[in-house]
Motif scaffolding. Sequence first.
Motif, PDB file in Angstrom:
ATOM      1  N   LEU A 197      -5.079 -10.653  -7.694  1.00 12.56           N
ATOM      2  CA  LEU A 197      -4.032 -10.578  -6.685  1.00 12.56           C
ATOM      3  C   LEU A 197      -2.717 -10.085  -7.299  1.00 12.56           C
ATOM      4  CD1 LEU A 197      -4.824 -13.825  -4.693  1.00 12.56           C
ATOM      5  CD2 LEU A 197      -4.875 -11.493  -3.800  1.00 12.56           C
ATOM      6  N   LYS A 198      -2.455 -10.459  -8.524  1.00  8.65           N
ATOM      7  CA  LYS A 198      -1.301  -9.927  -9.242  1.00  8.65           C
ATOM      8  C   LYS A 198      -1.448  -8.415  -9.420  1.00  8.65           C
ATOM      9  CE  LYS A 198       1.219 -10.738 -13.607  1.00  8.65           C
ATOM     10  NZ  LYS A 198       1.180 -11.506 -14.883  1.00  8.65           N
ATOM     11  N   GLY A 199      -2.674  -7.971  -9.646  1.00  7.60           N
ATOM     12  CA  GLY A 199      -2.932  -6.553  -9.831  1.00  7.60           C
ATOM     13  C   GLY A 199      -2.733  -5.718  -8.583  1.00  7.60           C
ATOM     14  N   TYR A 200      -2.736  -6.368  -7.409  1.00 12.37           N
ATOM     15  CA  TYR A 200      -2.547  -5.630  -6.159  1.00 12.37           C
ATOM     16  C   TYR A 200      -1.077  -5.486  -5.771  1.00 12.37           C
ATOM     17  CZ  TYR A 200      -7.457  -7.075  -5.798  1.00 12.37           C
ATOM     18  OH  TYR A 200      -8.790  -7.325  -6.046  1.00 12.37           O
ATOM     19  N   LEU A 201      -0.177  -6.064  -6.553  1.00 14.66           N
ATOM     20  CA  LEU A 201       1.253  -6.034  -6.217  1.00 14.66           C
ATOM     21  C   LEU A 201       1.802  -4.625  -5.996  1.00 14.66           C
ATOM     22  CD1 LEU A 201       2.612  -8.879  -8.529  1.00 14.66           C
ATOM     23  CD2 LEU A 201       2.763  -8.825  -6.034  1.00 14.66           C
ATOM     24  N   PRO A 202       1.489  -3.634  -6.860  1.00  9.72           N
ATOM     25  CA  PRO A 202       2.054  -2.295  -6.624  1.00  9.72           C
ATOM     26  C   PRO A 202       1.698  -1.722  -5.259  1.00  9.72           C
ATOM     27  CG  PRO A 202       1.098  -2.433  -8.824  1.00  9.72           C
ATOM     28  CD  PRO A 202       0.686  -3.670  -8.095  1.00  9.72           C
ATOM     29  N   GLY A 233      10.787  -8.072 -13.978  1.00 13.22           N
ATOM     30  CA  GLY A 233      11.420  -8.699 -15.123  1.00 13.22           C
ATOM     31  C   GLY A 233      12.357  -7.753 -15.847  1.00 13.22           C
ATOM     32  N   PRO A 234      13.330  -8.285 -16.588  1.00  9.70           N
ATOM     33  CA  PRO A 234      14.372  -7.470 -17.234  1.00  9.70           C
ATOM     34  C   PRO A 234      13.838  -6.390 -18.168  1.00  9.70           C
ATOM     35  CG  PRO A 234      14.932  -9.792 -17.329  1.00  9.70           C
ATOM     36  CD  PRO A 234      13.541  -9.727 -16.813  1.00  9.70           C
ATOM     37  N   ALA A 235      12.851  -6.716 -18.995  1.00  8.58           N
ATOM     38  CA  ALA A 235      12.374  -5.752 -19.998  1.00  8.58           C
ATOM     39  C   ALA A 235      11.741  -4.527 -19.364  1.00  8.58           C
ATOM     40  CB  ALA A 235      11.381  -6.429 -20.936  1.00  8.58           C
ATOM     41  N   PHE A 236      11.207  -4.663 -18.159  1.00 10.54           N
ATOM     42  CA  PHE A 236      10.575  -3.539 -17.475  1.00 10.54           C
ATOM     43  C   PHE A 236      11.537  -2.850 -16.506  1.00 10.54           C
ATOM     44  CE2 PHE A 236       7.204  -6.503 -18.641  1.00 10.54           C
ATOM     45  CZ  PHE A 236       6.346  -5.658 -19.344  1.00 10.54           C
ATOM     46  N   ALA A 237      12.480  -3.614 -15.948  1.00 13.17           N
ATOM     47  CA  ALA A 237      13.453  -3.028 -15.025  1.00 13.17           C
ATOM     48  C   ALA A 237      14.628  -2.393 -15.762  1.00 13.17           C
ATOM     49  CB  ALA A 237      13.959  -4.095 -14.056  1.00 13.17           C
ATOM     50  N   PHE A 238      15.010  -2.963 -16.911  1.00 12.31           N
ATOM     51  CA  PHE A 238      16.158  -2.484 -17.687  1.00 12.31           C
ATOM     52  C   PHE A 238      15.768  -2.396 -19.169  1.00 12.31           C
ATOM     53  CE2 PHE A 238      17.425  -5.356 -14.227  1.00 12.31           C
ATOM     54  CZ  PHE A 238      18.090  -4.456 -13.391  1.00 12.31           C
ATOM     55  N   ARG A 257       1.273   1.618 -15.757  1.00  7.49           N
ATOM     56  CA  ARG A 257       1.466   3.029 -15.396  1.00  7.49           C
ATOM     57  C   ARG A 257       0.133   3.703 -15.106  1.00  7.49           C
ATOM     58  NH1 ARG A 257       4.537   6.390 -19.839  1.00  7.49           N
ATOM     59  NH2 ARG A 257       2.594   5.884 -20.929  1.00  7.49           N
ATOM     60  N   ASP A 258      -0.887   3.330 -15.879  1.00  2.00           N
ATOM     61  CA  ASP A 258      -2.221   3.909 -15.659  1.00  2.00           C
ATOM     62  C   ASP A 258      -2.757   3.520 -14.291  1.00  2.00           C
ATOM     63  OD1 ASP A 258      -4.652   5.265 -16.508  1.00  2.00           O
ATOM     64  OD2 ASP A 258      -5.534   3.264 -16.641  1.00  2.00           O
ATOM     65  N   VAL A 259      -2.544   2.248 -13.897  1.00  2.00           N
ATOM     66  CA  VAL A 259      -3.024   1.781 -12.600  1.00  2.00           C
ATOM     67  C   VAL A 259      -2.322   2.529 -11.468  1.00  2.00           C
ATOM     68  CG1 VAL A 259      -3.033  -0.189 -11.015  1.00  2.00           C
ATOM     69  CG2 VAL A 259      -3.702  -0.509 -13.394  1.00  2.00           C
ATOM     70  N   SER A 310      -8.047  -0.575 -15.547  1.00  2.00           N
ATOM     71  CA  SER A 310      -7.100  -1.590 -16.003  1.00  2.00           C
ATOM     72  C   SER A 310      -6.690  -2.506 -14.853  1.00  2.00           C
ATOM     73  CB  SER A 310      -5.845  -0.921 -16.591  1.00  2.00           C
ATOM     74  OG  SER A 310      -6.163  -0.075 -17.665  1.00  2.00           O
ATOM     75  N   ILE A 311      -6.139  -3.673 -15.204  1.00  2.86           N
ATOM     76  CA  ILE A 311      -5.582  -4.596 -14.215  1.00  2.86           C
ATOM     77  C   ILE A 311      -4.067  -4.589 -14.380  1.00  2.86           C
ATOM     78  CG2 ILE A 311      -5.474  -6.970 -13.403  1.00  2.86           C
ATOM     79  CD1 ILE A 311      -8.231  -7.442 -14.409  1.00  2.86           C
TER      80      ILE A 311
END
Length: 370
Positions: A108-113, A207-212, A236-238, A246-247
Amino acid sequence: MLRRNPYTFIGIVALGFAIIAVSFSVRLDIPMRDPEGFLGPAYVRLPLLAMLFFAAGIIPQAIGRYGFKRVVWGVREVIRTDWTWARFGYIAAGLLAFYTSYVSYRNLKGYLPELRPPTWDLELERFDHWLFFGNYPSDLLHSVMGTGIVAQIIAVIYVSYLMLIPITLGAYLVLNRDISIGAWYATALSLNWILGTISYYILPTVGPAFAFPTRFEVIDGTPASELQRSLFRAGRDVIENEQSSSIYGIAGFASLHVSVVFTACLFFTMTKIHPLLRTIAWVYFAGTVLATVYFGWHYVSDDLAGLLIGVISVYVGAWATGNTKRQKARAAAGHPDVEVPDVRPHPEAEQQKAQTTAGEDDSDTVVSTA
């Protein structure tokens, strides 16, 4: 009554959670996947941990009772006198509830995008900035703690959680004869995955490391930063490749690192394990909280939400397995809300064991709940 069995509640909830995950999978035409770790898929890791703890519980007993020369025969005797099929069944129920909840959570986390792209990072970043009087908490930690050896230490703390939590679950399920205590812990941990997934969909962030990311370029060469790069590449691959195997594994609110470790620490405190182990657990928790902000995995609000999830999980788990003070008082008065089955061996086996080990303490409970 619904909760006569300590695993009824989490069994129903985990099944419902799995049905939701499968429904989303069908709707999005994305196959369900089993998340793999350093020991392989979860359906391999968890039974393997259970078998290791099973061996750790019976082999020392067999040696103590019958000596090294008769250890193989002694193991058979310990299993025959101390274990029942019911006890094995409840261990399997705890592992299955945890596994089902975890795999559903990861998918379910993997479906977020697809379903809930991140939209709240800027607001949570601004809240952190306001909360720390015009400073970013990660910048303050980098200034105070540096980016050298301390970074390596708390990085190890952060990534080791993936291994330590299943180990503690295996210990409680296998080494403790009180079935309700193991059920309580399995229920609490499983609820973390469920409540955490709900929080991801309510307030989607990365999260900060991925957003900024530019603010965290000063930290490199640690297990945590390597994990971040791996998650970024997989994410990015997903997004770019519909055929990706990948998940997707990036989500900020709430911090399940904080919630799960806090759940463990609160549970250890409430079940009164050895004070030294409790102290180590709380120190580990402090390191986990620091790591989430230091490496930019989470905003401070993510960690606060994680604390709330931990509290809810522990107390709901206690209620669902008959471990609240009121329920224990009712059970002592002969009116249990949750009936914990007697998993002791047949009386004849107990009598034979008593004759064989006269004068010895036959308790195999390693995790204290006194």
